[in-house]
Design an enzyme around this catalytic site. Structure first.
Site, PDB file in Angstrom:
ATOM      1  N   ASP A   1       0.677   3.453   6.066  1.00  0.00           N
ATOM      2  CA  ASP A   1       0.827   3.126   4.646  1.00  0.00           C
ATOM      3  C   ASP A   1       0.554   4.315   3.728  1.00  0.00           C
ATOM      4  O   ASP A   1       1.468   4.964   3.231  1.00  0.00           O
ATOM      5  CB  ASP A   1      -0.110   1.978   4.274  1.00  0.00           C
ATOM      6  CG  ASP A   1       0.429   0.636   4.737  1.00  0.00           C
ATOM      7  OD1 ASP A   1       1.620   0.545   5.038  1.00  0.00           O
ATOM      8  OD2 ASP A   1      -0.352  -0.321   4.793  1.00  0.00           O
TER       9      ASP A   1
ATOM     10  N   GLU B   1       1.572  -1.649   8.149  1.00  0.00           N
ATOM     11  CA  GLU B   1       0.764  -0.561   8.704  1.00  0.00           C
ATOM     12  C   GLU B   1       0.739  -0.469  10.236  1.00  0.00           C
ATOM     13  O   GLU B   1       1.127   0.541  10.831  1.00  0.00           O
ATOM     14  CB  GLU B   1      -0.674  -0.744   8.170  1.00  0.00           C
ATOM     15  CG  GLU B   1      -1.712   0.167   8.766  1.00  0.00           C
ATOM     16  CD  GLU B   1      -1.539   1.615   8.340  1.00  0.00           C
ATOM     17  OE1 GLU B   1      -1.550   1.867   7.136  1.00  0.00           O
ATOM     18  OE2 GLU B   1      -1.403   2.486   9.218  1.00  0.00           O
TER      19      GLU B   1
ATOM     20  N   GLY C   1      -7.675  19.375  20.292  1.00  0.00           N
ATOM     21  CA  GLY C   1      -7.188  20.744  20.450  1.00  0.00           C
ATOM     22  C   GLY C   1      -7.784  21.379  21.689  1.00  0.00           C
ATOM     23  O   GLY C   1      -8.008  20.707  22.696  1.00  0.00           O
ATOM     24  N   GLY C   2      -8.079  22.658  21.610  1.00  0.00           N
ATOM     25  CA  GLY C   2      -8.620  23.356  22.763  1.00  0.00           C
ATOM     26  C   GLY C   2     -10.145  23.288  22.841  1.00  0.00           C
ATOM     27  O   GLY C   2     -10.747  23.887  23.725  1.00  0.00           O
TER      28      GLY C   2
ATOM     29  N   GLN D   1       0.783  -1.245   0.000  1.00  0.00           N
ATOM     30  CA  GLN D   1       0.000   0.000   0.000  1.00  0.00           C
ATOM     31  C   GLN D   1       0.816   1.297   0.000  1.00  0.00           C
ATOM     32  O   GLN D   1       0.484   2.238  -0.728  1.00  0.00           O
ATOM     33  CB  GLN D   1      -0.961   0.010   1.204  1.00  0.00           C
ATOM     34  CG  GLN D   1      -1.849   1.229   1.220  1.00  0.00           C
ATOM     35  CD  GLN D   1      -2.888   1.295   2.326  1.00  0.00           C
ATOM     36  OE1 GLN D   1      -3.437   2.330   2.560  1.00  0.00           O
ATOM     37  NE2 GLN D   1      -3.187   0.197   2.991  1.00  0.00           N
TER      38      GLN D   1
END
Ligand code: COA
Length: 417
Positions: free
Chosen positions: A170, A141, A249-250, A18
């Site tokens: 991959d 993978e 995140g925030g 892949q």
């Protein structure tokens, strides 16, 4: 646009499985002449893996090798080496993702290739980078997802390290390699010189996990991570924990149950509580009294009861399907989406219209679905064609290299091609 941007770029595609094929497929979509070199008789192992039709190339292969030509060639025979040498002299890029040292063992070291064609770019995917203490390892993978920090930070805190279904090791590595190849082609336009381009699967995963390295350093300094579900009621060790479905995140977020979740494992939406949009969230879920309530009105005030807030939103969602919920929430500008299944994606009209999901013809299979270019251009429409059959273009490529019909015939008889 009639001429495709990469038209005239010839690529020896010595890739399999892949990571490499995803890279060369992308370059083929944009117009490069990608010649997939495969072992006579068997070819890329994915042609046979996970077949759903007994006598046709597997989808694993067809979905990673569209728009290419296939040349069978035993590159361990003298005649095969001669063909490869000619190809190297005429090509712009060679891409490979063999196990460590395989290209050298075949007799095609970087030094030798560079001597044959100083302008050639040699691009490689390996599991680990050159000189790494694991550089000798073969990698797939999930091995890369574990070695790149993704698995230790994915999943739930009370379960084991978890790999993602997304091909971080991959296809992601292949995309990084494609960027490296295009950069090296750009450099060659200025210098005339080729170079080696390498991406390790571990490095490509780490590149996508940079926010987790951010979190490790924050954790080292302050001892907790306030956006993780472990805060403030749970405990932290000295390593970044698995955060379940928390927003990275925030902005706190979570996967929330919608109508039908008891029987449909995908009746969920992802809901984000955007800091600056609290008023809209409270309004949307029928809690206007929370808008100015100091116990709820700031992100910090909400932190210790964020899961109670999610539970309230789930109660609001109980009589709405995931699609109905998103249709309401979009009016309030709330970042959210239904959790889509692969079946829903395959049937999605917008994705068909944009060319992200495309139906292509294949000589053995008939029609099959594949993922088209996620990159959209204003002056290029990317046309996806079916993958080649094993050796479909062998004679064509050999004759372009100057071999006569008799020479080609004897290569077939000697099983060189
Ligand atoms: N003619 C003759 N020999 C060929 C050939 C051809 N056309 N194409 C490949 N081969 C040979 C190679 O030269 C190699 O021979 P050698 O080991 O005797 O020197 C052999 O086939 C197999 O190579 P290898 O790539 O090591 O295959 P594998 O099936 O044992 O391992 C991987 C598969 C994917 C684990 C390994 O290729 C790898 O680690 N690649 C780098 C990381 C990677 O891309 N992983 C996969 C992501 S999808």
């Amino acid at each position: 646009m009639t001429t495709k941007p990469l038209e005239g770029i010839k690529i020896i595609d010595f890739t399999h499985v892949q990571a490499g094929p995803a890279c060369t497929q992308l370059l083929a979509w944009f117009g490069a002449d990608v010649i997939k070199v495969e072992r006579p008789g068997s070819g890329d192992v994915t042609r046979n893996q996970l077949r759903d039709i007994s006598n046709a190339d597997a989808l694993y292969f067809t979905m990673l090798n569209s728009n290419k030509r296939s040349l069978t060639l035993d590159t361990k025979t003298p005649a095969g080496k001669e063909v490869l040498t000619k190809l190297i002299k005429e090509s712009d890029v060679l891409v490979e993702n063999f196990g460590p040292g395989a290209l050298d063992r075949m007799g095609f070291t970087w030094e030798h290739i560079n001597e044959l064609n100083p302008g050639l770019i040699v691009a490689s995917v390996k599991g680990f980078s050159d000189g790494h203490h694991y550089e000798d390892l073969k990698v797939y993978e999930n091995v890369a997802q574990c070695a790149g920090g993704a698995a230790s930070t994915t999943g739930f805190w009370d379960g084991p390290p978890t790999v993602s279904a997304a091909a971080l090791g991959d296809s992601n590595t292949g995309m990084h390699l494609a960027i490296g190849i295009l950069t090296a082609l750009h450099a060659r336009n200025k210098t005339g010189k080729g170079q080696k381009v390498a991406v390790s699967m571990q490095d490509a995963v780490i590149n996508l996990c940079r926010v987790k390295l951010r979190d490790q350093q924050r954790l080292d300094r302050v001892g907790y991570l306030e956006e993780y579900p472990q805060y403030p009621h749970g405990t932290f060790s000295d390593v970044v924990p698995r955060g379940g479905n928390a927003g990275g995140g925030g902005q706190p977020g979570w996967v929330l149950k919608c109508k039908g979740w008891e029987t449909d494992p995908n009746a969920y939406i992802y809901f984000t509580v955007q800091e600056q949009a609290w008023g809209k969230v409270a309004e949307a879920i029928g809690k206007p009294e929370w808008i100015n309530d100091p116990a709820y009105s700031t992100a910090r005030a909400r932190q210790d009861k964020i899961f109670d807030i999610f539970a309230t939103i789930e109660a609001w969602l109980a009589d709405k399907t995931k699609f109905e919920a998103v249709d309401i929430l979009r009016k309030f500008d709330i970042p959210c989406a239904p959790v889509l299944t692969m079946k829903e994606i395959a049937e999605d009209e917008s994705l068909r219209k944009s060319g992200t999901i495309v139906e292509v013809d294949h000589k053995q299979r008939g029609k099959y679905l594949t993922v088209g270019s996620p990159i959209k251009f204003s002056d290029l429409s990317v046309e996806i064609t079916g993958s080649p059959l094993l050796g479909e273009h062998t004679d064509e490529v050999l004759s372009e290299l100057g071999y006569s019909a008799d020479q080609i015939k004897s290569m077939h008889e000697g099983r060189v091609v």
